[in-house]
Scaffold this active site. Sequence first.
Site, PDB file in Angstrom:
ATOM      1  N   LYS A 181       0.874  -1.175   0.000  1.00 50.20           N
ATOM      2  CA  LYS A 181       0.000   0.000   0.000  1.00 50.20           C
ATOM      3  C   LYS A 181       0.907   1.219   0.000  1.00 50.20           C
ATOM      4  O   LYS A 181       1.417   1.644   1.024  1.00 50.20           O
ATOM      5  CB  LYS A 181      -0.908   0.002   1.234  1.00 50.20           C
ATOM      6  N   GLU A 257       9.033   1.607  11.552  1.00 46.67           N
ATOM      7  CA  GLU A 257       9.973   2.717  11.621  1.00 46.67           C
ATOM      8  C   GLU A 257       9.137   3.980  11.648  1.00 46.67           C
ATOM      9  O   GLU A 257       8.504   4.351  10.662  1.00 46.67           O
ATOM     10  CB  GLU A 257      10.918   2.733  10.419  1.00 46.67           C
ATOM     11  N   GLU A 390       7.532  16.492  16.135  1.00 43.86           N
ATOM     12  CA  GLU A 390       8.149  16.323  14.820  1.00 43.86           C
ATOM     13  C   GLU A 390       7.453  17.237  13.809  1.00 43.86           C
ATOM     14  O   GLU A 390       6.255  17.101  13.559  1.00 43.86           O
ATOM     15  CB  GLU A 390       8.049  14.865  14.365  1.00 43.86           C
TER      16      GLU A 390
END
Length: 486
Positions: A181, A257, A390
């Site tokens: 995907k 990750e 972030e």
Amino acid sequence: METEPTAVMDCLHVIDGKYVPSHNQKTFVNTNPATEQMIGSVAEGGKTEIDWAVAAARKAYYGGWKNSKWSERAAILRRIGELILQRKDELAMLESLDTGKPLSLSTAVDIPRAAGSFHYFSSLISTLGTEAYPMEVGALNYVIRKPIGVVGLICPWNLPLLLLSAKLAPCLAMGNTVVIKPAEWTPMTATVLAQICKDAGLPDGVVNIVHGFGKDAAGEALAEHPDVSAIAFTGENHTGKQIMRAAAGNLKRLSFELGGKNPNLIFADCDLDKVVDTTIRSSFINQGEVCLSGSRIYVQRAIYETFLQRFVAKTREQVVGDPMQAQTNIGALISKEHYERVLRYIDLAREEGGTIETGGSRVKGCEKGYFVEPTIITGVSQDSRVVREEIFGPVVTIQVFDTEEEVIRQANDSHYGLSASIWTNDVSCAFRVAEQIEVGLTWVNTWFLRDPRTPYGGVKESGIGRQGGMYSIDFYSDISTICMKY
């Protein structure tokens, strides 16, 4: 498989070796973030298309791929790498059109490293051995590796082909089949890679692609599917938590990750020329849309003013604009949504009392596209949101420190733990600090230097598990012990 689309292309699903539209003919628009122009339509898949793709992957798995010889798989992987390099210019162009990154970066980094993953794992499986444990009672235990089945690969938009290849190569090497995907913003190179895999001799159904979105869509359906044995995902941690919940039904194994808010620790005895040049890269390469970006910069007080002056001057030299121009250092952010999010963080820094040393706004002269000036923020506290969250754009904060102990506390004061960079010529200091930083990967006097044999991944909310070398092989294989009495 039909002839694939041309350079600016419409993307269909790839299922069982064929280009397939969605069952309801639904599509969405793919936009070039540097021009805001449509570059193609993309088939929008969901649960139905995921079911088709998983069924095709299971058929290919039990139809022979799981029992294929390692030498056959190694040859196909090597051929995939060669074909990627043969089509490097085409793939680099597609990657830059999709992401807005400079074409020079796609050409020099993204495509060669993608090919390198297939070449590396082709060589690695050609040399794999096994473990054996003889027993005094007259028996021998030996260990074998088996493929795990159908694997779902959910891929990010910042380094689309590079990070897909890092997952796909070891997954295929161990005899698994896959449903990919891709990120909805970057569908093109994954679609071309499916054709490359077919051209390299990969049987139909081994690699399948379903385009679409995540929550309540293709991504969630893939994570939930009971016939999928594992999910490998790269992306932000909120999505990772959603995937973990969706994957709990059949206790899928997971490789994540996730995000990073990575510290650069710059000590007074460093080589300042190297530090400034490398920190420009670690801050702004790929528009700062890199999970390993050094976005929290800590500088020892004795060199703080000198570093800041030189770093600001170097930042102002960066060329932001048309990704197709050779002189461009920084391209466009991936989407209007993300562009607006980055600008909101810069406004937030001002509200939190920060000083914008340079940058801080849309790039002048770029009427179209999602371009943000490389931005340096000072004067914010450790508790500031722009220090803790972030941003994933060309935005960094700089803070001062006095002692080794202080900067270790600052670096570890984060719910992320992906990477760090330490800059010092004191070897003892480098060893002491590197061992105390709570991350999965620490560089000393360098950045983004990767050996494919080494483990890569994060701690805390930066991920689960490790990729690279045998660590990838471990994830994509089941280990079984056979005890033979003689």
